[in-house]
Scaffold this motif. Structure first.
Motif, PDB file in Angstrom:
ATOM      1  N   SER A  26      53.169  59.916  35.671  1.00  0.00           N
ATOM      2  CA  SER A  26      53.167  60.339  34.268  1.00  0.00           C
ATOM      3  C   SER A  26      54.503  59.993  33.620  1.00  0.00           C
ATOM      4  CB  SER A  26      52.938  61.846  34.175  1.00  0.00           C
ATOM      5  OG  SER A  26      54.078  62.539  34.657  1.00  0.00           O
ATOM      6  N   ARG A  27      54.525  60.025  32.305  1.00  0.00           N
ATOM      7  CA  ARG A  27      55.777  59.783  31.577  1.00  0.00           C
ATOM      8  C   ARG A  27      56.805  60.865  31.920  1.00  0.00           C
ATOM      9  NH1 ARG A  27      58.551  60.346  26.728  1.00  0.00           N
ATOM     10  NH2 ARG A  27      59.494  58.391  26.058  1.00  0.00           N
ATOM     11  N   SER A  28      56.348  62.101  32.132  1.00  0.00           N
ATOM     12  CA  SER A  28      57.269  63.200  32.487  1.00  0.00           C
ATOM     13  C   SER A  28      57.944  62.937  33.824  1.00  0.00           C
ATOM     14  CB  SER A  28      56.514  64.524  32.550  1.00  0.00           C
ATOM     15  OG  SER A  28      56.020  64.868  31.287  1.00  0.00           O
ATOM     16  N   LEU A  29      57.169  62.493  34.812  1.00  0.00           N
ATOM     17  CA  LEU A  29      57.760  62.180  36.119  1.00  0.00           C
ATOM     18  C   LEU A  29      58.687  60.982  35.998  1.00  0.00           C
ATOM     19  CD1 LEU A  29      58.155  62.519  39.133  1.00  0.00           C
ATOM     20  CD2 LEU A  29      56.007  61.256  39.492  1.00  0.00           C
ATOM     21  N   ALA A  30      58.261  59.956  35.285  1.00  0.00           N
ATOM     22  CA  ALA A  30      59.093  58.768  35.110  1.00  0.00           C
ATOM     23  C   ALA A  30      60.423  59.118  34.447  1.00  0.00           C
ATOM     24  CB  ALA A  30      58.332  57.721  34.297  1.00  0.00           C
ATOM     25  N   ALA A  31      60.395  59.975  33.441  1.00  0.00           N
ATOM     26  CA  ALA A  31      61.628  60.390  32.764  1.00  0.00           C
ATOM     27  C   ALA A  31      62.533  61.175  33.708  1.00  0.00           C
ATOM     28  CB  ALA A  31      61.289  61.219  31.523  1.00  0.00           C
ATOM     29  N   ALA A  32      61.959  62.030  34.543  1.00  0.00           N
ATOM     30  CA  ALA A  32      62.755  62.798  35.510  1.00  0.00           C
ATOM     31  C   ALA A  32      63.382  61.874  36.560  1.00  0.00           C
ATOM     32  CB  ALA A  32      61.882  63.857  36.186  1.00  0.00           C
ATOM     33  N   MET A  33      62.682  60.826  36.937  1.00  0.00           N
ATOM     34  CA  MET A  33      63.221  59.867  37.907  1.00  0.00           C
ATOM     35  C   MET A  33      64.388  59.076  37.315  1.00  0.00           C
ATOM     36  SD  MET A  33      61.622  59.949  40.867  1.00  0.00           S
ATOM     37  CE  MET A  33      61.744  58.324  41.599  1.00  0.00           C
ATOM     38  N   ALA A  34      64.312  58.766  36.028  1.00  0.00           N
ATOM     39  CA  ALA A  34      65.364  57.974  35.381  1.00  0.00           C
ATOM     40  C   ALA A  34      66.540  58.827  34.909  1.00  0.00           C
ATOM     41  CB  ALA A  34      64.772  57.196  34.204  1.00  0.00           C
ATOM     42  N   ALA A  35      66.359  60.131  34.817  1.00  0.00           N
ATOM     43  CA  ALA A  35      67.392  61.019  34.259  1.00  0.00           C
ATOM     44  C   ALA A  35      68.764  60.909  34.935  1.00  0.00           C
ATOM     45  CB  ALA A  35      66.904  62.468  34.274  1.00  0.00           C
ATOM     46  N   PRO A  36      68.869  60.714  36.267  1.00  0.00           N
ATOM     47  CA  PRO A  36      70.197  60.623  36.882  1.00  0.00           C
ATOM     48  C   PRO A  36      70.954  59.333  36.563  1.00  0.00           C
ATOM     49  CG  PRO A  36      68.537  61.275  38.497  1.00  0.00           C
ATOM     50  CD  PRO A  36      67.812  60.829  37.268  1.00  0.00           C
ATOM     51  N   LEU A  37      70.306  58.367  35.936  1.00  0.00           N
ATOM     52  CA  LEU A  37      70.940  57.074  35.678  1.00  0.00           C
ATOM     53  C   LEU A  37      71.755  57.118  34.396  1.00  0.00           C
ATOM     54  CD1 LEU A  37      67.866  54.805  36.470  1.00  0.00           C
ATOM     55  CD2 LEU A  37      69.626  55.638  38.042  1.00  0.00           C
ATOM     56  N   TRP A 170      55.137  69.415  36.613  1.00  0.00           N
ATOM     57  CA  TRP A 170      53.745  69.867  36.548  1.00  0.00           C
ATOM     58  C   TRP A 170      52.892  68.920  35.714  1.00  0.00           C
ATOM     59  CZ3 TRP A 170      52.370  73.241  40.036  1.00  0.00           C
ATOM     60  CH2 TRP A 170      53.324  74.122  40.539  1.00  0.00           C
ATOM     61  N   GLN A 171      53.525  68.142  34.827  1.00  0.00           N
ATOM     62  CA  GLN A 171      52.782  67.231  33.959  1.00  0.00           C
ATOM     63  C   GLN A 171      52.549  65.896  34.658  1.00  0.00           C
ATOM     64  OE1 GLN A 171      55.887  68.380  33.155  1.00  0.00           O
ATOM     65  NE2 GLN A 171      55.396  70.060  31.799  1.00  0.00           N
ATOM     66  N   ASN A 172      52.165  65.939  35.912  1.00  0.00           N
ATOM     67  CA  ASN A 172      51.851  64.754  36.699  1.00  0.00           C
ATOM     68  C   ASN A 172      50.634  65.082  37.547  1.00  0.00           C
ATOM     69  OD1 ASN A 172      53.041  62.006  37.437  1.00  0.00           O
ATOM     70  ND2 ASN A 172      52.632  62.883  39.437  1.00  0.00           N
ATOM     71  N   ALA A 176      54.594  66.721  41.076  1.00  0.00           N
ATOM     72  CA  ALA A 176      55.573  66.063  41.940  1.00  0.00           C
ATOM     73  C   ALA A 176      56.932  66.731  41.800  1.00  0.00           C
ATOM     74  CB  ALA A 176      55.670  64.589  41.567  1.00  0.00           C
ATOM     75  N   ARG A 177      57.809  66.450  42.752  1.00  0.00           N
ATOM     76  CA  ARG A 177      59.190  66.943  42.707  1.00  0.00           C
ATOM     77  C   ARG A 177      60.123  65.760  42.948  1.00  0.00           C
ATOM     78  NH1 ARG A 177      61.216  71.942  42.927  1.00  0.00           N
ATOM     79  NH2 ARG A 177      59.299  72.837  43.762  1.00  0.00           N
ATOM     80  N   VAL A 178      61.237  65.735  42.227  1.00  0.00           N
ATOM     81  CA  VAL A 178      62.228  64.670  42.347  1.00  0.00           C
ATOM     82  C   VAL A 178      63.366  65.154  43.242  1.00  0.00           C
ATOM     83  CG1 VAL A 178      63.888  63.250  41.065  1.00  0.00           C
ATOM     84  CG2 VAL A 178      61.637  63.744  40.087  1.00  0.00           C
ATOM     85  N   TYR A 179      63.818  64.290  44.133  1.00  0.00           N
ATOM     86  CA  TYR A 179      64.962  64.562  45.004  1.00  0.00           C
ATOM     87  C   TYR A 179      66.015  63.489  44.774  1.00  0.00           C
ATOM     88  CZ  TYR A 179      62.330  67.936  47.773  1.00  0.00           C
ATOM     89  OH  TYR A 179      61.618  69.046  48.188  1.00  0.00           O
ATOM     90  N   ILE A 180      67.288  63.884  44.864  1.00  0.00           N
ATOM     91  CA  ILE A 180      68.401  62.946  44.780  1.00  0.00           C
ATOM     92  C   ILE A 180      69.138  62.993  46.114  1.00  0.00           C
ATOM     93  CG2 ILE A 180      70.569  62.350  43.630  1.00  0.00           C
ATOM     94  CD1 ILE A 180      69.410  63.634  41.102  1.00  0.00           C
ATOM     95  N   TYR A 181      69.294  61.835  46.737  1.00  0.00           N
ATOM     96  CA  TYR A 181      69.961  61.711  48.039  1.00  0.00           C
ATOM     97  C   TYR A 181      71.303  61.022  47.874  1.00  0.00           C
ATOM     98  CZ  TYR A 181      65.596  63.038  50.239  1.00  0.00           C
ATOM     99  OH  TYR A 181      64.477  63.729  50.621  1.00  0.00           O
ATOM    100  N   ARG A 182      72.287  61.559  48.588  1.00  0.00           N
ATOM    101  CA  ARG A 182      73.636  60.976  48.607  1.00  0.00           C
ATOM    102  C   ARG A 182      74.180  61.025  50.027  1.00  0.00           C
ATOM    103  NH1 ARG A 182      75.596  60.255  43.474  1.00  0.00           N
ATOM    104  NH2 ARG A 182      74.718  61.552  41.852  1.00  0.00           N
ATOM    105  N   ARG A 183      75.210  60.228  50.266  1.00  0.00           N
ATOM    106  CA  ARG A 183      75.896  60.272  51.570  1.00  0.00           C
ATOM    107  C   ARG A 183      76.638  61.601  51.692  1.00  0.00           C
ATOM    108  NH1 ARG A 183      77.018  55.161  49.332  1.00  0.00           N
ATOM    109  NH2 ARG A 183      76.129  53.444  50.536  1.00  0.00           N
ATOM    110  N   SER A 184      76.538  62.227  52.851  1.00  0.00           N
ATOM    111  CA  SER A 184      77.204  63.521  53.079  1.00  0.00           C
ATOM    112  C   SER A 184      78.703  63.440  52.839  1.00  0.00           C
ATOM    113  CB  SER A 184      76.951  64.004  54.513  1.00  0.00           C
ATOM    114  OG  SER A 184      75.597  64.220  54.730  1.00  0.00           O
TER     115      SER A 184
END
Length: 192
Positions: A26-37, A170-172, A176-184
């Motif tokens: 969905s557009r909501s999920l896509a926006a959440a995925m792009a938000a950290p950029l 919820w609008q997907n 879905a849930r977004v996770y951000i991974y980084r080096r410890s």
């Protein structure tokens, strides 16, 4: 029905193991995925862009087309992506190739790959490639439909990476849930 959705459904019927969702993000999920950029931070790779829903939001976030590289294994999706996103580099190859293409220079990796359904050794190879391609301070953004983090605990430990869980979208379909991974090792640097 849109041309993108028709292609998506056609590919789902032809290659159900390759397509892990019942409808595009969905557009909501896509926006959440792009938000950290952030615009101007440098090159970004997207793993598994499919029909380009997340790609569109990455570009809307201000990432210039010349700074975006897409890794997509489905040839039909690659053709659509090339048509819809001029100036974006579309590669019909596996995500693992990013380690060779961008050794230590990517600002971020955005992944729509279905990690929970990928065998752990392959998951390890994909995440290892992503973190080899990422520069110091870079992050991997990943979503999941599951109730647990999409990267297996053993893979996180082996690669020494940690995750932050974002909100549930919820609008997907399905939610879905977004996770951000980084080096410890970089956590304290990023927190400053």
């Amino acid at each position: 029905m849109s041309k993108d959705l028709s292609l998506f459904l056609g590919q789902l019927l032809r290659n159900p193991r390759e397509i892990s969702a019942v409808v595009p993000s969905s557009r909501s999920l896509a926006a959440a995925m792009a938000a950290p950029l952030a615009p101007g931070n440098g090159p970004v790779a997207e793993f598994g862009p499919g029909t380009g829903r997340i790609t569109r939001e990455i570009l809307a976030r201000g990432v210039p087309p010349r700074d975006l590289v897409l890794y997509e294994m489905n040839g039909a999706f690659c053709n659509l992506l090339r048509l819809n996103f001029p100036g974006v580099k579309v590669l019909n190859r596996p995500a693992q190739q990013a380690a060779l293409d961008f050794r230590g220079s990517l600002a971020a990796v955005v992944s729509g790959l279905p990690l929970l359904s990928i065998p752990e050794p392959v998951q390890h190879d994909i995440l290892s490639a992503a973190f080899t391609a990422l520069r110091p301070g870079g992050c991997l953004v990943q979503f999941t439909y599951g109730t647990k983090p999409p990267v297996a605990e053993e893979v996180r430990q082996a690669l020494d990476i940690v995750a932050w869980s974002g909100r549930r979208i919820w609008q997907n379909l399905p939610p879905a849930r977004v996770y951000i991974y980084r080096r410890s090792a970089e956590i304290s640097v990023v927190a400053r």
